[in-house]
Design a protein around this motif. Sequence first.
Motif, short mmCIF file in Angstrom:
data_model
loop_
_atom_site.label_atom_id
_atom_site.label_comp_id
_atom_site.label_asym_id
_atom_site.label_seq_id
_atom_site.Cartn_x
_atom_site.Cartn_y
_atom_site.Cartn_z
N GLY A 120 0.82 -1.21 0.00
CA GLY A 120 0.00 0.00 0.00
C GLY A 120 0.85 1.26 0.00
N LEU A 121 1.86 1.27 0.88
CA LEU A 121 2.74 2.43 0.98
C LEU A 121 3.47 2.66 -0.34
CD1 LEU A 121 3.79 4.56 2.99
CD2 LEU A 121 5.68 3.03 3.48
N LEU A 122 3.94 1.55 -0.95
CA LEU A 122 4.69 1.67 -2.20
C LEU A 122 3.81 2.23 -3.31
CD1 LEU A 122 6.95 -1.50 -2.32
CD2 LEU A 122 7.56 0.88 -1.88
N VAL A 123 2.57 1.69 -3.43
CA VAL A 123 1.67 2.16 -4.48
C VAL A 123 1.35 3.63 -4.26
CG1 VAL A 123 -0.66 1.94 -5.41
CG2 VAL A 123 0.70 -0.10 -4.99
N PHE A 124 1.08 3.99 -2.99
CA PHE A 124 0.76 5.38 -2.67
C PHE A 124 1.93 6.30 -3.04
CE2 PHE A 124 -1.99 7.58 0.77
CZ PHE A 124 -2.12 8.69 -0.04
N LEU A 125 3.14 5.87 -2.65
CA LEU A 125 4.34 6.66 -2.95
C LEU A 125 4.54 6.81 -4.45
CD1 LEU A 125 7.20 5.66 -0.49
CD2 LEU A 125 6.25 7.93 -0.91
N SER A 126 4.36 5.69 -5.20
CA SER A 126 4.61 5.80 -6.65
C SER A 126 3.54 6.64 -7.31
CB SER A 126 4.75 4.43 -7.30
OG SER A 126 3.97 3.49 -6.63
N ALA A 127 2.28 6.58 -6.78
CA ALA A 127 1.25 7.46 -7.32
C ALA A 127 1.62 8.91 -7.05
CB ALA A 127 -0.10 7.14 -6.67
N GLY A 128 2.19 9.17 -5.86
CA GLY A 128 2.64 10.52 -5.54
C GLY A 128 3.76 10.96 -6.45
N LEU A 129 4.71 10.04 -6.71
CA LEU A 129 5.84 10.37 -7.58
C LEU A 129 5.38 10.62 -9.01
CD1 LEU A 129 8.59 7.95 -6.25
CD2 LEU A 129 8.48 10.43 -6.00
N ALA A 130 4.36 9.86 -9.45
CA ALA A 130 3.82 10.07 -10.79
C ALA A 130 3.33 11.49 -10.95
CB ALA A 130 2.70 9.08 -11.06
N GLY A 131 2.82 12.05 -9.84
CA GLY A 131 2.36 13.43 -9.87
C GLY A 131 3.48 14.42 -10.13
#
Lengths: 106, 326
Positions: free
Chosen positions: B257-268
């Motif tokens: 969950g943390l990884l997906v959230f972080l990568s979604a944030g990085l995609a931004g």
Amino acid sequence: MLVGVALFSLGLHGLLAKAHLLHKVLGLNVMASGTFMVFIGAGARVPGVAPDPVPQAMVLTGIVVAVCTAAYALALTRRIRDVTGRTTLPGEHDTPPPPHRAARDY
Amino acid sequence: MSIVAAVFDAVLGLMLIWLAWRLLRSDDLFKAVVLFIVFGLMVALAWARLGSPDLALAEAAIGAGLTGVLLLITLATTGHSAYATFDARPRVRLGWAGRWTRGLLVAGVAAILATAVWSMAEDFRGLAPAVDQRIAEAGAANPVTAVLLNFRSWDTLLEIGVLLLALTATWALGGRPVSAFPGAVRMGGMFTVLARFLVPLLVLTGIYLVWAGTNQPGGAFQAGTLIGAAGIVLLLSGLLAPHRGHAFPLRVLQVFGLLVFLSAGLAGLFGGHFLEYPAGQVGAFILGVELALTVSIAVTLGALFFAAEPHAARPLPVQGRQQEAP
């Protein structure tokens, strides 16, 4: 909101007055509920208007953090019980635990 | 507000205070824990009355349910000594001066808080107008979900971090796995039969809650707790026995969950700032993050209940044991 204040104070008293660690965890959780109650009460004071979603989101975060804290505190309680054979903090309550059963193995 | 509603609210408020008082005064710890669970359900009712169904769901599942189960299991595993069989009689020993100081401290804090609450502006509407204004861009029609996963997603990101931290800290204590306590778990029999019905129902409700969460009350935390509860039921009924092989996949799921959230944030970052989702795909991003969070929350909460690492078959040595054993 006044209910929240009352709950916070009751929880604080429980935290300070009870020596049993499980009771302290209960006190902490009641304190948290009081805090949340003040928060949500402040966001929902105007009747008939949808309540403020920002405190709701924060309290949702708070509930999850509270259960994390409780889980860790309870794990610490179990560890203290394993190491010392008692469920109170040293110095707060000085009756020695009965030696023959306190350190029972499961 | 009708008179019936006003009376109901007053009774609910008084009942909350009375329950809190009783559970904190009780000398019987088992009774205190049961009262605490009732208290949690009453708090959930209060959230529903205050117009926060999201919170009511979370409180019933997490505040009353999960915390209650954690308290009961701790009671079952620490209370079986002659010294502490459900007995909370030990109080902090203080002289009269100490008691007065404590009483004054608590009363003072209560008075200051009450004054602060009383003096808040009457017509303060908080941040609700600001949220209403931009809800259309948020990718979630439920304002609470919009705040959690878009406007204030930093909070939620760090919250997942706290969840992982709590689990790491609990594992670092190296306790015995809960299944090692006889009598505490392995309920078997009727419970296994019940579990076969209960688990699919819990998982189904969880999936519904996360799916509905973007537009209606519900969301990753409520859903994750329900699915985590399904895991706990599986553990208790003995249908699922944790072993070494589970350790690695569990860890992967916990940080997922943390990884997906972080990568979604990085995609931004490509379009603007950290955690700023690209316009047009906000809804999809939020749903993806929510689904990943649900999985991680479920597995982490289940693991917190289980308390020990699956591969930690040998508990940490207990110091001082020798002196105590006669």
